[in-house]
Motif scaffolding. Structure first.
Motif, short mmCIF file in Angstrom:
data_model
loop_
_atom_site.label_atom_id
_atom_site.label_comp_id
_atom_site.label_asym_id
_atom_site.label_seq_id
_atom_site.Cartn_x
_atom_site.Cartn_y
_atom_site.Cartn_z
N UNK A 1 0.90 -1.09 -0.01
CA UNK A 1 0.07 0.12 -0.11
C UNK A 1 0.89 1.07 -0.16
N UNK A 2 0.62 2.19 -0.99
CA UNK A 2 1.49 3.30 -1.05
C UNK A 2 0.55 4.35 -0.28
N UNK A 3 1.15 5.46 0.21
CA UNK A 3 0.30 6.33 1.08
C UNK A 3 1.34 7.62 1.11
N UNK A 4 0.74 8.67 1.61
CA UNK A 4 1.50 9.97 1.88
C UNK A 4 1.09 10.73 2.93
N UNK A 5 2.04 11.50 3.50
CA UNK A 5 1.78 12.49 4.75
C UNK A 5 2.39 13.70 4.14
N UNK A 6 1.18 14.67 3.63
CA UNK A 6 1.50 15.67 3.10
C UNK A 6 2.17 16.54 3.81
N UNK A 7 1.95 16.71 5.02
CA UNK A 7 2.68 17.58 5.87
C UNK A 7 4.20 17.50 5.96
N UNK A 8 4.43 16.39 6.19
CA UNK A 8 5.90 15.83 6.19
C UNK A 8 6.52 15.53 4.71
N UNK A 9 5.88 15.93 3.78
CA UNK A 9 6.41 15.69 2.55
C UNK A 9 7.07 14.19 2.29
N UNK A 10 6.52 13.22 2.89
CA UNK A 10 7.01 11.86 2.84
C UNK A 10 6.00 11.00 2.29
N UNK A 11 6.50 10.20 1.33
CA UNK A 11 5.51 8.90 0.78
C UNK A 11 6.09 7.78 1.30
N UNK A 12 5.05 6.66 1.60
CA UNK A 12 5.16 5.34 2.24
C UNK A 12 4.85 4.05 1.48
N UNK A 13 5.54 3.29 1.55
CA UNK A 13 5.32 2.20 0.73
C UNK A 13 5.31 1.16 2.04
N UNK A 14 3.86 0.50 2.26
CA UNK A 14 3.70 -0.35 3.28
C UNK A 14 3.87 -1.73 2.43
N UNK A 15 4.40 -2.81 2.99
CA UNK A 15 4.75 -4.03 2.49
C UNK A 15 4.38 -5.23 3.36
N UNK A 16 3.40 -5.93 2.97
CA UNK A 16 3.07 -6.86 3.79
C UNK A 16 3.12 -8.29 3.40
N UNK A 17 3.09 -9.50 3.85
CA UNK A 17 3.16 -10.52 3.38
C UNK A 17 4.29 -10.80 2.41
N UNK A 18 5.40 -10.58 2.68
CA UNK A 18 6.46 -10.39 1.91
C UNK A 18 7.02 -11.80 1.47
N UNK A 19 7.39 -11.92 0.31
CA UNK A 19 7.99 -13.16 -0.53
C UNK A 19 9.21 -12.82 -0.80
N UNK A 20 10.03 -14.00 -1.15
CA UNK A 20 11.58 -13.90 -1.51
C UNK A 20 11.71 -13.12 -2.72
N UNK A 21 10.58 -13.21 -3.60
CA UNK A 21 10.56 -12.55 -4.78
C UNK A 21 10.43 -11.05 -4.62
N UNK A 22 10.23 -10.73 -3.49
CA UNK A 22 10.33 -9.24 -3.33
C UNK A 22 11.65 -8.49 -3.01
N UNK A 23 12.63 -9.48 -2.85
CA UNK A 23 13.90 -9.18 -2.55
C UNK A 23 14.38 -8.16 -3.69
N UNK A 24 14.92 -6.95 -3.35
CA UNK A 24 15.74 -6.29 -4.45
C UNK A 24 16.08 -4.70 -3.82
N UNK A 25 16.41 -3.92 -4.47
CA UNK A 25 16.76 -2.41 -4.33
C UNK A 25 15.50 -1.77 -4.32
N UNK A 26 14.80 -1.03 -3.51
CA UNK A 26 13.53 -0.07 -3.80
C UNK A 26 14.08 1.12 -3.99
N UNK A 27 13.51 1.93 -4.78
CA UNK A 27 13.64 3.12 -5.29
C UNK A 27 12.44 3.97 -5.27
N UNK A 28 12.22 5.24 -4.87
CA UNK A 28 11.30 6.20 -5.22
C UNK A 28 11.80 7.24 -6.11
N UNK A 29 10.68 7.61 -6.90
CA UNK A 29 10.90 8.63 -7.96
C UNK A 29 9.85 9.51 -7.86
#
Length: 122
Positions: free
Chosen positions: A68-96
C-alpha cells in the motif's frame, strides 16, 4: 529535488516492512511519486505510484493486496507499506518523482532516490 529512501532491511517471508521516501525541492503541486524495485538479475520495474493532487494509486499486479502506497503531505513523505513479503520481493527499492503523469513506467519519472535494500529471507 531530493528524494531519500529509508526503511529497508532483512525480513522473513510473510513479514512486513514500511519504506519511506522523504521528498524535498518539488515546487509545483502536480506530481506523482512512484516506487520501483530492481530485483537481482532483473531490470528495474514499477511497483506502486501515488498521484499527489488526488491520492489516486496504481499497483503492479504482483503486489496488489499486499503493498500500500500512501503519503503524509505535512511531512512531504511517501510510504510503501509491504505485507506478506515473499522472497521474490527482494531487491533495491527506489522512489521517484514525476511532473508528467502517474504510472509505473520509468520514463515518466524525472528524479530518483538512491535506493534502499530489501531482503526477504529465512
Amino acid at each position: 529535488v531530493q528524494l531519500v529512501e529509508s526503511g529497508g532491511g532483512l525480513v522473513q517471508p510473510g513479514g512486513s516492512l514500511r519504506l519511506s521516501c522523504a521528498v524535498s525541492g518539488l515546487t509545483v503541486d502536480y506530481y506523482a511519486i512512484g516506487w520501483f524495485r530492481q530485483r537481482p538479475g532483473k531490470e528495474r520495474e514499477g511497483v506502486a505510484c501515488i498521484n499527489i493532487p488526488d491520492s489516486r494509486t496504481l499497483y503492479r499486479d504482483s503486489v496488489k493486496g499486499r503493498f500500500a502506497i500512501s503519503r503524509d503531505r505535512a511531512k512531504n513523505t511517501v510510504f510503501l507499506e509491504m505485507n506478506s513479503l515473499e522472497s521474490e520481493d527482494t531487491g533495491v527499492y527506489y522512489c521517484a518523482a514525476s511532473y508528467r503523469r502517474p504510472g509505473l513506467v520509468e520514463g515518466l519519472f524525472d528524479y530518483w532516490g538512491q535506493g534502499t535494500e530489501v531482503t526477504v529471507s529465512s
